[in-house]
Design a protein around this motif. Structure first.
Motif, PDB file in Angstrom:
ATOM      1  N   GLY A  17       0.800  -1.224   0.000  1.00  0.00           N
ATOM      2  CA  GLY A  17       0.000   0.000   0.000  1.00  0.00           C
ATOM      3  C   GLY A  17       0.832   1.273   0.000  1.00  0.00           C
ATOM      4  N   PRO A  18       1.877   1.407   0.854  1.00  0.00           N
ATOM      5  CA  PRO A  18       2.679   2.636   0.849  1.00  0.00           C
ATOM      6  C   PRO A  18       3.342   2.923  -0.497  1.00  0.00           C
ATOM      7  CG  PRO A  18       3.040   1.426   2.869  1.00  0.00           C
ATOM      8  CD  PRO A  18       2.233   0.542   1.993  1.00  0.00           C
ATOM      9  N   TYR A  19       3.770   1.846  -1.213  1.00  0.00           N
ATOM     10  CA  TYR A  19       4.364   2.065  -2.539  1.00  0.00           C
ATOM     11  C   TYR A  19       3.334   2.685  -3.485  1.00  0.00           C
ATOM     12  CZ  TYR A  19       8.298  -0.942  -1.190  1.00  0.00           C
ATOM     13  OH  TYR A  19       9.395  -1.475  -0.570  1.00  0.00           O
ATOM     14  N   SER A  53      12.287   7.687   0.902  1.00  0.00           N
ATOM     15  CA  SER A  53      11.047   7.000   1.299  1.00  0.00           C
ATOM     16  C   SER A  53      10.990   5.591   0.715  1.00  0.00           C
ATOM     17  CB  SER A  53       9.834   7.806   0.840  1.00  0.00           C
ATOM     18  OG  SER A  53       9.799   9.074   1.464  1.00  0.00           O
ATOM     19  N   LEU A  54      11.449   5.468  -0.543  1.00  0.00           N
ATOM     20  CA  LEU A  54      11.478   4.131  -1.150  1.00  0.00           C
ATOM     21  C   LEU A  54      12.423   3.192  -0.396  1.00  0.00           C
ATOM     22  CD1 LEU A  54      11.385   4.960  -4.969  1.00  0.00           C
ATOM     23  CD2 LEU A  54       9.639   3.756  -3.660  1.00  0.00           C
ATOM     24  N   LEU A  55      13.634   3.719  -0.093  1.00  0.00           N
ATOM     25  CA  LEU A  55      14.611   2.907   0.642  1.00  0.00           C
ATOM     26  C   LEU A  55      14.066   2.532   2.026  1.00  0.00           C
ATOM     27  CD1 LEU A  55      17.912   4.788  -0.312  1.00  0.00           C
ATOM     28  CD2 LEU A  55      17.061   2.614  -1.218  1.00  0.00           C
ATOM     29  N   LEU A  56      13.417   3.512   2.661  1.00  0.00           N
ATOM     30  CA  LEU A  56      12.831   3.227   3.975  1.00  0.00           C
ATOM     31  C   LEU A  56      11.770   2.146   3.888  1.00  0.00           C
ATOM     32  CD1 LEU A  56      12.441   3.989   7.005  1.00  0.00           C
ATOM     33  CD2 LEU A  56      10.681   5.585   6.225  1.00  0.00           C
ATOM     34  N   GLN A  57      10.957   2.208   2.841  1.00  0.00           N
ATOM     35  CA  GLN A  57       9.894   1.227   2.701  1.00  0.00           C
ATOM     36  C   GLN A  57      10.446  -0.166   2.428  1.00  0.00           C
ATOM     37  OE1 GLN A  57       6.822   2.370   3.432  1.00  0.00           O
ATOM     38  NE2 GLN A  57       6.282   0.194   3.545  1.00  0.00           N
ATOM     39  N   GLY A  61       9.805  -3.313   4.853  1.00  0.00           N
ATOM     40  CA  GLY A  61       9.236  -4.595   4.445  1.00  0.00           C
ATOM     41  C   GLY A  61      10.035  -5.773   4.965  1.00  0.00           C
ATOM     42  N   ARG A  62      11.387  -5.633   4.981  1.00  0.00           N
ATOM     43  CA  ARG A  62      12.213  -6.729   5.493  1.00  0.00           C
ATOM     44  C   ARG A  62      12.152  -6.812   7.015  1.00  0.00           C
ATOM     45  NH1 ARG A  62      17.822  -6.729   1.885  1.00  0.00           N
ATOM     46  NH2 ARG A  62      16.821  -7.108  -0.139  1.00  0.00           N
ATOM     47  N   ALA A  63      12.208  -5.660   7.669  1.00  0.00           N
ATOM     48  CA  ALA A  63      12.215  -5.667   9.137  1.00  0.00           C
ATOM     49  C   ALA A  63      10.875  -6.134   9.705  1.00  0.00           C
ATOM     50  CB  ALA A  63      12.540  -4.266   9.658  1.00  0.00           C
ATOM     51  N   ALA A  64       9.788  -5.832   9.008  1.00  0.00           N
ATOM     52  CA  ALA A  64       8.462  -6.174   9.532  1.00  0.00           C
ATOM     53  C   ALA A  64       8.255  -7.676   9.637  1.00  0.00           C
ATOM     54  CB  ALA A  64       7.378  -5.554   8.647  1.00  0.00           C
ATOM     55  N   LEU A  77      10.768   3.683  12.797  1.00  0.00           N
ATOM     56  CA  LEU A  77      10.446   3.735  11.365  1.00  0.00           C
ATOM     57  C   LEU A  77       9.155   4.520  11.119  1.00  0.00           C
ATOM     58  CD1 LEU A  77      11.291   0.069  10.304  1.00  0.00           C
ATOM     59  CD2 LEU A  77      12.619   2.143   9.836  1.00  0.00           C
ATOM     60  N   TYR A  78       8.185   4.396  12.030  1.00  0.00           N
ATOM     61  CA  TYR A  78       6.931   5.137  11.853  1.00  0.00           C
ATOM     62  C   TYR A  78       7.187   6.639  11.854  1.00  0.00           C
ATOM     63  CZ  TYR A  78       2.228   6.929  12.708  1.00  0.00           C
ATOM     64  OH  TYR A  78       1.038   7.619  12.606  1.00  0.00           O
ATOM     65  N   PHE A  79       7.943   7.142  12.847  1.00  0.00           N
ATOM     66  CA  PHE A  79       8.151   8.580  12.942  1.00  0.00           C
ATOM     67  C   PHE A  79       9.082   9.099  11.848  1.00  0.00           C
ATOM     68  CE2 PHE A  79       6.677   7.858  17.368  1.00  0.00           C
ATOM     69  CZ  PHE A  79       5.630   8.767  17.363  1.00  0.00           C
ATOM     70  N   VAL A  80      10.016   8.246  11.387  1.00  0.00           N
ATOM     71  CA  VAL A  80      10.857   8.662  10.249  1.00  0.00           C
ATOM     72  C   VAL A  80       9.989   8.809   9.004  1.00  0.00           C
ATOM     73  CG1 VAL A  80      12.712   7.938   8.704  1.00  0.00           C
ATOM     74  CG2 VAL A  80      12.984   7.683  11.179  1.00  0.00           C
ATOM     75  N   ARG A  81       9.099   7.860   8.777  1.00  0.00           N
ATOM     76  CA  ARG A  81       8.214   7.970   7.614  1.00  0.00           C
ATOM     77  C   ARG A  81       7.289   9.171   7.748  1.00  0.00           C
ATOM     78  NH1 ARG A  81       4.643   2.908   5.710  1.00  0.00           N
ATOM     79  NH2 ARG A  81       3.491   3.397   7.629  1.00  0.00           N
ATOM     80  N   TRP A  82       6.814   9.431   9.001  1.00  0.00           N
ATOM     81  CA  TRP A  82       5.968  10.623   9.156  1.00  0.00           C
ATOM     82  C   TRP A  82       6.751  11.883   8.783  1.00  0.00           C
ATOM     83  CZ3 TRP A  82       7.093  14.829  12.239  1.00  0.00           C
ATOM     84  CH2 TRP A  82       6.128  15.845  12.221  1.00  0.00           C
ATOM     85  N   ALA A  83       8.009  11.969   9.211  1.00  0.00           N
ATOM     86  CA  ALA A  83       8.825  13.146   8.906  1.00  0.00           C
ATOM     87  C   ALA A  83       9.000  13.302   7.401  1.00  0.00           C
ATOM     88  CB  ALA A  83      10.178  13.042   9.598  1.00  0.00           C
ATOM     89  N   LEU A  84       9.236  12.164   6.691  1.00  0.00           N
ATOM     90  CA  LEU A  84       9.364  12.238   5.234  1.00  0.00           C
ATOM     91  C   LEU A  84       8.058  12.691   4.597  1.00  0.00           C
ATOM     92  CD1 LEU A  84      11.406   8.953   4.611  1.00  0.00           C
ATOM     93  CD2 LEU A  84      12.239  11.305   4.373  1.00  0.00           C
ATOM     94  N   GLY A  85       6.945  12.140   5.090  1.00  0.00           N
ATOM     95  CA  GLY A  85       5.641  12.536   4.540  1.00  0.00           C
ATOM     96  C   GLY A  85       5.343  14.002   4.819  1.00  0.00           C
ATOM     97  N   PHE A  86       5.690  14.479   6.032  1.00  0.00           N
ATOM     98  CA  PHE A  86       5.450  15.879   6.360  1.00  0.00           C
ATOM     99  C   PHE A  86       6.281  16.787   5.460  1.00  0.00           C
ATOM    100  CE2 PHE A  86       6.384  19.762   8.732  1.00  0.00           C
ATOM    101  CZ  PHE A  86       5.102  20.181   9.087  1.00  0.00           C
ATOM    102  N   GLY A  87       7.569  16.423   5.248  1.00  0.00           N
ATOM    103  CA  GLY A  87       8.416  17.238   4.381  1.00  0.00           C
ATOM    104  C   GLY A  87       7.912  17.271   2.959  1.00  0.00           C
ATOM    105  N   LEU A  88       7.526  16.134   2.428  1.00  0.00           N
ATOM    106  CA  LEU A  88       7.015  16.089   1.058  1.00  0.00           C
ATOM    107  C   LEU A  88       5.715  16.895   0.934  1.00  0.00           C
ATOM    108  CD1 LEU A  88       7.656  12.314   0.230  1.00  0.00           C
ATOM    109  CD2 LEU A  88       8.747  14.289  -0.882  1.00  0.00           C
ATOM    110  N   THR A  89       4.838  16.793   1.943  1.00  0.00           N
ATOM    111  CA  THR A  89       3.578  17.540   1.892  1.00  0.00           C
ATOM    112  C   THR A  89       3.821  19.044   1.997  1.00  0.00           C
ATOM    113  OG1 THR A  89       2.471  15.659   2.912  1.00  0.00           O
ATOM    114  CG2 THR A  89       1.286  17.734   2.943  1.00  0.00           C
TER     115      THR A  89
END
Length: 416
Positions: A17-19, A53-57, A61-64, A77-89
């Protein structure tokens, strides 16, 4: 959707879904870059953040695969992805398509203590996107941001409530499944115990059947062969003292008849068939003949009476009443010293009554020792016979005033 399919579809969406959402964000942001005023530098920064974001995802996927619930890694990982999403937005509001993943992943990747914080930050990002981008420009924009942010917080509260209910439902289902497991185990133990008990009951029933058959044969021998032999002995005693040959011949014929009758009863008792007297006649006729022959043999005045509407009785009922009558007459001849005996068969609706009365010397019923459970004969035997077909036996007697015996049994008609 079944309970088993839901976790599989959710895991599939968590992985891919995130991809898909990031791809939608890239396409829409690229198409609107000029409209929202993105500079070349902002576009390069957005591209770099998309790569990260792609590398993080990929790492996600492997860590999960190695964890089954919220932990320190999943929280980071959740808060890092939030930071990336906030920056992109911040760079382009359309990247909120990617930032929205924080809503549905918070419950599975954050502890309960941090879940509200994650949802709050995601709502902040979504509110900034919905007003056209961050930061708000002017007081009116800030007021609009406040309204939109409040609406998102309301949605957060609603989603959190749904999540709590879902977790509670999952916990309840787990408890129910565990309880069902315990119940099934207890049921299996009960089934095993029932199987063992059933086997034990079969053994006991077989033993009880053997004992009952022995008692039946003993009672039949007492009621037929023993009584017949007693009659034969009595006839032979008369022969021994007979004054002439004609009287002796008469009593010898009676002894021979009794011997043949006893032989037939013995054979039928072994095969558990009806008494000989019932082979060709119904109960009233069999009782009438039995009373008449007994009176002729003993010299005691005997009368037989039938009352009510005659019914064709079941063989077991007829045999039981006939045996009780024979035993009662035998007792009267041996013990009562009666001059008169009356036998009455009464058909009374749903039951049949056999009454045997004599004017003999009588006795005290309370003084007669009971032999309950011994399978004895006499009164015990008659009572056991009546109770075997759900009937009862009552005896009234007083020394010097005769005896009255009454057997009451259900009226069971002969099967056609």
């Amino acid at each position: 959707m079944t309970q088993a399919e839901r976790p599989e579809r959710r895991a599939f969406f968590d992985l891919w879904g995130p991809y898909a959402l990031l791809a939608v964000g890239v396409v829409t942001a690229g198409g609107s870059a000029h409209a929202v005023g993105m500079t070349p530098a902002a576009i390069r920064v957005a591209g770099a953040l998309v790569v990260v974001s792609l590398l993080l995802q990929l790492f996600w996927g492997r860590a999960a695969r190695e964890w089954s619930g919220p932990n320190r890694t999943s929280t980071t990982l959740y808060f890092v992805r939030w930071a990336l999403g906030f920056g992109l937005t911040w760079l382009n509001p359309f990247f909120a398509f990617y930032a929205v993943t924080g809503y549905y992943s918070a419950a599975r990747q954050l502890t309960r203590r941090l879940m509200l914080t994650g949802l709050f930050l995601t709502a902040l990002t979504m509110a900034g996107s919905e007003i056209g981008g961050m930061p708000p420009r002017g007081l009116l924009w800030w007021l609009g941001f406040g309204v939109v942010f409040g609406a998102n917080l309301g949605l957060v509260a609603l989603f959190n409530r749904f999540n709590v209910q879902e977790q509670e439902q999952a916990r309840t289902q787990a408890e129910v499944i565990a309880e069902l497991g315990r119940t099934n185990a207890a049921l299996q133990r009960a089934l095993d115990e029932n199987a063992a008990l059933h086997a034990q009951l079969l053994v006991q029933a077989r033993e009880a059947g053997v004992a009952d058959e022995r008692r039946r044969l003993a009672a039949e021998i007492h009621d037929t062969i023993a009584q017949g032999l007693t009659g034969i002995i009595a006839q032979l005693q008369v022969v021994a003292n007979a004054p002439d040959l004609a009287v002796a011949r008469t009593h010898l014929e009676r002894a021979s008849t009794l011997a043949r009758h006893s032989l037939g009863e013995a054979r039928r008792s072994v095969h558990n068939l009806a008494p000989v007297a019932l082979a060709d006649d119904g109960l009233p006729q069999a009782l009438k003949k039995t009373v008449a022959e007994w009176g002729e043999r003993t010299g005691i005045r005997a009368e037989f009476t039938v009352t009510g509407t005659h019914e064709q009785l079941h063989d077991e009922v007829s045999a039981t009443l006939l045996r009780i009558a024979q035993e009662a007459l035998s007792n009267a001849s041996r013990h009562a010293r009666a001059a008169r005996v009356g036998v009455t068969l009464s058909f009374m609706g749903d039951e049949v009554t056999l009454d045997v009365r004599d004017d003999g010397r009588g006795f005290d019923p309370l003084a007669v020792p009971a032999r309950t459970g011994t399978g004895g004969f006499g009164l015990d035997g008659m009572r056991a016979r009546a109770e075997r077909i759900a009937g009862s036996l009552a005896v009234e007697s007083e020394p010097g005033h005769g005896t009255a015996l009454s057997a009451r049994v259900p009226l069971v008609r002969h099967a056609p």
